[in-house]
Motif scaffolding. Structure first.
Motif, mmCIF file in Angstrom:
data_model
loop_
_atom_site.group_PDB
_atom_site.id
_atom_site.type_symbol
_atom_site.label_atom_id
_atom_site.label_comp_id
_atom_site.label_asym_id
_atom_site.label_seq_id
_atom_site.Cartn_x
_atom_site.Cartn_y
_atom_site.Cartn_z
ATOM 1 N N UNK A 1 -3.870 44.729 4.578
ATOM 2 C CA UNK A 1 -3.919 45.719 3.492
ATOM 3 C C UNK A 1 -2.995 46.889 3.797
ATOM 4 N N UNK A 2 -3.007 47.342 5.050
ATOM 5 C CA UNK A 2 -2.112 48.431 5.457
ATOM 6 C C UNK A 2 -0.659 47.978 5.301
ATOM 7 N N UNK A 3 -0.378 46.739 5.676
ATOM 8 C CA UNK A 3 0.974 46.199 5.520
ATOM 9 C C UNK A 3 1.417 46.153 4.072
ATOM 10 N N UNK A 4 0.488 45.859 3.170
ATOM 11 C CA UNK A 4 0.810 45.848 1.735
ATOM 12 C C UNK A 4 1.171 47.251 1.258
ATOM 13 N N UNK A 5 0.433 48.231 1.721
ATOM 14 C CA UNK A 5 0.721 49.618 1.340
ATOM 15 C C UNK A 5 2.056 50.073 1.922
ATOM 16 N N UNK A 6 2.356 49.662 3.159
ATOM 17 C CA UNK A 6 3.612 50.054 3.810
ATOM 18 C C UNK A 6 4.829 49.368 3.219
ATOM 19 N N UNK A 7 4.654 48.165 2.677
ATOM 20 C CA UNK A 7 5.822 47.419 2.196
ATOM 21 C C UNK A 7 6.476 48.077 0.984
ATOM 22 N N UNK B 1 12.845 46.349 2.907
ATOM 23 C CA UNK B 1 12.804 44.883 2.780
ATOM 24 C C UNK B 1 11.717 44.406 1.813
ATOM 25 N N UNK B 2 10.789 45.292 1.453
ATOM 26 C CA UNK B 2 9.686 44.948 0.552
ATOM 27 C C UNK B 2 8.872 43.764 1.075
ATOM 28 N N UNK B 3 8.717 43.698 2.414
ATOM 29 C CA UNK B 3 7.985 42.611 3.062
ATOM 30 C C UNK B 3 6.833 43.211 3.861
ATOM 31 N N UNK C 1 2.034 40.742 7.988
ATOM 32 C CA UNK C 1 1.898 39.320 7.631
ATOM 33 C C UNK C 1 2.918 38.492 8.399
ATOM 34 N N UNK C 2 4.134 39.028 8.549
ATOM 35 C CA UNK C 2 5.156 38.333 9.330
ATOM 36 C C UNK C 2 4.744 38.193 10.787
ATOM 37 N N UNK C 3 4.204 39.266 11.361
ATOM 38 C CA UNK C 3 3.762 39.227 12.757
ATOM 39 C C UNK C 3 2.668 38.171 12.954
ATOM 40 N N UNK C 4 1.709 38.140 12.033
ATOM 41 C CA UNK C 4 0.612 37.173 12.118
ATOM 42 C C UNK C 4 1.159 35.752 11.999
ATOM 43 N N UNK C 5 2.088 35.559 11.068
ATOM 44 C CA UNK C 5 2.679 34.230 10.866
ATOM 45 C C UNK C 5 3.454 33.784 12.105
ATOM 46 N N UNK D 1 -0.284 35.361 2.020
ATOM 47 C CA UNK D 1 0.647 34.358 2.516
ATOM 48 C C UNK D 1 1.104 33.363 1.455
ATOM 49 N N UNK D 2 0.759 33.585 0.195
ATOM 50 C CA UNK D 2 1.199 32.690 -0.871
ATOM 51 C C UNK D 2 2.702 32.854 -1.066
ATOM 52 N N UNK D 3 3.355 31.757 -1.378
ATOM 53 C CA UNK D 3 4.803 31.792 -1.598
ATOM 54 C C UNK D 3 5.109 32.582 -2.861
ATOM 55 N N UNK D 4 6.094 33.469 -2.772
ATOM 56 C CA UNK D 4 6.468 34.330 -3.904
ATOM 57 C C UNK D 4 7.047 33.527 -5.062
ATOM 58 N N UNK D 5 7.981 32.632 -4.799
ATOM 59 C CA UNK D 5 8.682 31.906 -5.858
ATOM 60 C C UNK D 5 8.048 30.586 -6.208
ATOM 61 N N UNK D 6 6.811 30.372 -5.805
ATOM 62 C CA UNK D 6 6.149 29.094 -6.002
ATOM 63 C C UNK D 6 6.071 28.708 -7.476
ATOM 64 N N UNK D 7 5.672 29.633 -8.336
ATOM 65 C CA UNK D 7 5.530 29.326 -9.755
ATOM 66 C C UNK D 7 6.875 29.046 -10.409
ATOM 67 N N UNK D 8 7.910 29.751 -9.996
ATOM 68 C CA UNK D 8 9.224 29.558 -10.586
ATOM 69 C C UNK D 8 9.753 28.158 -10.325
#
Length: 110
Positions: A18-24, A29-31, A35-39, A70-77
């Motif tokens: 949640x903190x990472x979402x607020x910081x992005x 980079x808008x990332x 989440x990257x560290x966990x991945x 962790x859902x893919x951003x462009x998945x629906x496209x």
């Protein structure tokens, strides 16, 4: 593995994400860096495996974390490219009409 410890760990990871979402929003980079560290540490796979857990609360928490962070951003496209075109007058799908079986039929490796 103790279910209570697992739930507390998932709660902690969710709070970090949640903190990472607020910081992005302030990041160029808008990332979500957390989440990257966990991945990168293999955590996403561990969380994904918890979706198979017997405890329904752990399953739900793991599912929500994967879905939200962790859902893919462009998945629906990408999926939309696979959909056939729609005739806007009739509302029906337009499929290729000139598809035919190969001469001599199909051979499935007898």
């Amino acid at each position: 593995m103790d279910n209570k410890i697992t739930q507390v760990a998932l709660d902690g990871l969710e709070n970090i994400l949640k903190v990472g979402e607020a910081d992005k929003e302030h990041s160029p980079s808008q990332i979500n860096q957390y989440a990257l560290f966990i991945e990168e540490a293999g955590g996403m796979e561990k969380i994904h495996n918890l979706q198979l857990h017997d405890n329904i609360e752990i399953y739900k928490k793991a599912y929500n974390i994967i879905d939200k962070y962790f859902a893919e951003e462009g998945e629906d496209e990408d999926d939309n490219e696979l959909m056939p075109e729609v005739d806007h007058q009739t509302g029906q799908f337009n499929f290729e009409g000139d598809v035919s079986a190969p001469q001599g039929g199909f051979n499935f490796g007898n």
